[in-house]
Design an enzyme around this catalytic site. Structure first.
Site, PDB file in Angstrom:
ATOM      1  N   LYS A 184      35.185  41.699  41.257  1.00  0.00           N
ATOM      2  CA  LYS A 184      36.402  40.884  41.219  1.00  0.00           C
ATOM      3  C   LYS A 184      37.555  41.769  41.665  1.00  0.00           C
ATOM      4  O   LYS A 184      37.591  42.957  41.334  1.00  0.00           O
ATOM      5  CB  LYS A 184      36.651  40.366  39.790  1.00  0.00           C
ATOM      6  CG  LYS A 184      38.031  39.748  39.600  1.00  0.00           C
ATOM      7  CD  LYS A 184      38.224  39.177  38.216  1.00  0.00           C
ATOM      8  CE  LYS A 184      38.832  40.125  37.224  1.00  0.00           C
ATOM      9  NZ  LYS A 184      40.133  40.716  37.614  1.00  0.00           N
ATOM     10  N   GLU A 243      42.065  41.605  42.396  1.00  0.00           N
ATOM     11  CA  GLU A 243      43.293  40.850  42.171  1.00  0.00           C
ATOM     12  C   GLU A 243      44.060  40.641  43.473  1.00  0.00           C
ATOM     13  O   GLU A 243      44.013  41.485  44.360  1.00  0.00           O
ATOM     14  CB  GLU A 243      44.206  41.629  41.195  1.00  0.00           C
ATOM     15  CG  GLU A 243      43.599  41.830  39.833  1.00  0.00           C
ATOM     16  CD  GLU A 243      44.526  42.566  38.870  1.00  0.00           C
ATOM     17  OE1 GLU A 243      45.716  42.788  39.199  1.00  0.00           O
ATOM     18  OE2 GLU A 243      44.047  42.930  37.781  1.00  0.00           O
ATOM     19  N   ASP A 248      35.021  44.950  37.852  1.00  0.00           N
ATOM     20  CA  ASP A 248      36.428  44.702  38.203  1.00  0.00           C
ATOM     21  C   ASP A 248      36.971  45.895  38.990  1.00  0.00           C
ATOM     22  O   ASP A 248      36.961  47.030  38.484  1.00  0.00           O
ATOM     23  CB  ASP A 248      37.211  44.545  36.881  1.00  0.00           C
ATOM     24  CG  ASP A 248      38.540  43.870  37.084  1.00  0.00           C
ATOM     25  OD1 ASP A 248      38.750  43.251  38.136  1.00  0.00           O
ATOM     26  OD2 ASP A 248      39.372  43.956  36.156  1.00  0.00           O
ATOM     27  N   GLU A 269      44.550  33.323  35.903  1.00  0.00           N
ATOM     28  CA  GLU A 269      45.012  33.881  34.627  1.00  0.00           C
ATOM     29  C   GLU A 269      46.446  33.431  34.364  1.00  0.00           C
ATOM     30  O   GLU A 269      47.345  33.667  35.180  1.00  0.00           O
ATOM     31  CB  GLU A 269      44.935  35.416  34.672  1.00  0.00           C
ATOM     32  CG  GLU A 269      45.477  36.041  33.391  1.00  0.00           C
ATOM     33  CD  GLU A 269      45.233  37.542  33.280  1.00  0.00           C
ATOM     34  OE1 GLU A 269      44.558  38.125  34.149  1.00  0.00           O
ATOM     35  OE2 GLU A 269      45.737  38.130  32.295  1.00  0.00           O
TER      36      GLU A 269
HETATM   37  O1  KIV Z   1      40.574  43.558  33.430  1.00  0.00           O
HETATM   38  C1  KIV Z   1      40.367  42.446  32.943  1.00  0.00           C
HETATM   39  O2  KIV Z   1      39.799  42.293  31.851  1.00  0.00           O
HETATM   40  C2  KIV Z   1      40.834  41.306  33.685  1.00  0.00           C
HETATM   41  C3  KIV Z   1      41.162  40.112  32.860  1.00  0.00           C
HETATM   42  C4  KIV Z   1      42.542  40.282  32.310  1.00  0.00           C
HETATM   43  C5  KIV Z   1      41.041  38.905  33.614  1.00  0.00           C
HETATM   44  O3  KIV Z   1      40.998  41.353  34.853  1.00  0.00           O
END
Ligand code: KIV
Length: 284
Positions: free
Chosen positions: A117, A119, A87, A186
């Site tokens: 991933k 955002e 992330d 989400e």
């Molecule tokens: O950081 C994370 O765990 C996320 C989730 C909230 C989807 O991005």
């Protein structure tokens, strides 16, 4: 060790084509990754939520790339076969396409990720495009995007009004067209998630609190097991209260040390009498 086959993008699309939901969980450490792998999880997200669940911040913004890489490496050591998603933390991709490619590349090269991933809606399409063109699979994240919690006015459902819902639906198509092979929704209303899933042509839609009609489900591991004491979101089904088990065990330990019922002989090590006697002679 596990005899699983490596989960790849092809595996995930093949599950979706067969109507088999994809299972996805957050994970931040080696032992938990080991258990998730044994359970047969399809995907693992090393989320920047680790800032809250593991590091005790009250939001995700202070998390750095180095924090993410260290935890992601530990997770990969515990889960060799699961599809591993790194992330991208706050400001690791927002400034420029170059920062986005470099930091996405770190997840792949240093932590053996399968994908990253990030955002954001249509405004992040150029970042997704740049990352995908660099050969790195990318997942978008729409709806409640915690890195923008201040702009969103708190941790709340997104897309309850028709106009906002339309923007999320449009953003999903923009991210798909930019090359995202999957999108996480989400805290988006279930019927909006259903529309996005039905309209997705070459993109997997994954739900966190957005209903059953996506190609798969994500949960935050700490919420599943009562391990985050500050907050329990509505979408988190509790599958076991590990937090309670741990607290009871810790309290018992403190009490047993206090009243000397711990340790017992089976918990310590001894020396043979003849060695001990010789030692006493040496000490004279
Ligand atoms: O950081 C994370 O765990 C996320 C989730 C909230 C989807 O991005």
């Amino acid at each position: 060790m596990s005899e699983r086959q490596k989960v790849t993008i092809r595996t995930l699309f093949s599950k979706a084509e067969k109507g088999e939901p994809i299972s996805w969980l957050t994970c931040y450490d080696y032992p938990t990754a080991y258990f998730q792998e044994q359970a047969g999880i399809d995907m693992i997200l090393v989320g920047d939520s680790l800032g809250m669940t593991m590091l005790g911040y009250d939001k995700t913004l202070p998390v750095t790339m180095d924090d993410m890489i260290r935890h992601t490496q530990a997770v990969r050591r515990g889960a060799a076969m699961a599809f591993l998603v790194g992330d991208m933390p706050y400001m690791s991709y927002q400034p420029s396409n170059e920062s986005a490619i470099r930091n996405a590349g770190r997840f792949m090269a240093e932590a053996d990720c399968d994908s990253i991933k990030l955002e954001g809606g249509g405004e992040m399409a150029h970042r997704i495009e740049a990352i995908v063109q660099a050969g790195i699979p990318a997942i978008g994240h729409l709806g409640l995007t915690p890195q923008s919690v201040s702009a969103l006015g708190g941790y709340r459902v997104q897309g309850k009004g028709a106009l906002q819902a339309k923007k999320i639906i449009d953003d999903a198509k923009t991210l798909e067209n930019a090359g995202a092979f999957a999108i996480l929704l989400e805290m988006v209303p279930d019927r909006i998630c259903k529309i996005i899933t039905e309209r997705a042509e070459n993109c997997l839609i994954l739900s966190l609190g957005s209903g059953p009609d996506a190609h798969g489900q994500l949960l935050i591991y700490h919420d599943m097991f009562g391990l985050y004491p500050k907050f329990k979101p509505k979408m988190a089904k509790v599958f076991g209260n590990a937090g309670e088990v741990i607290l009871n065990g810790l309290t018992q330990y403190v009490n047993e040390v206090g009243d000397k019922t711990f340790p017992q002989p089976e918990h310590w090590f001894t020396i043979k009498d003849e060695e001990y006697d010789e030692l006493l002679g040496l000490l004279k």
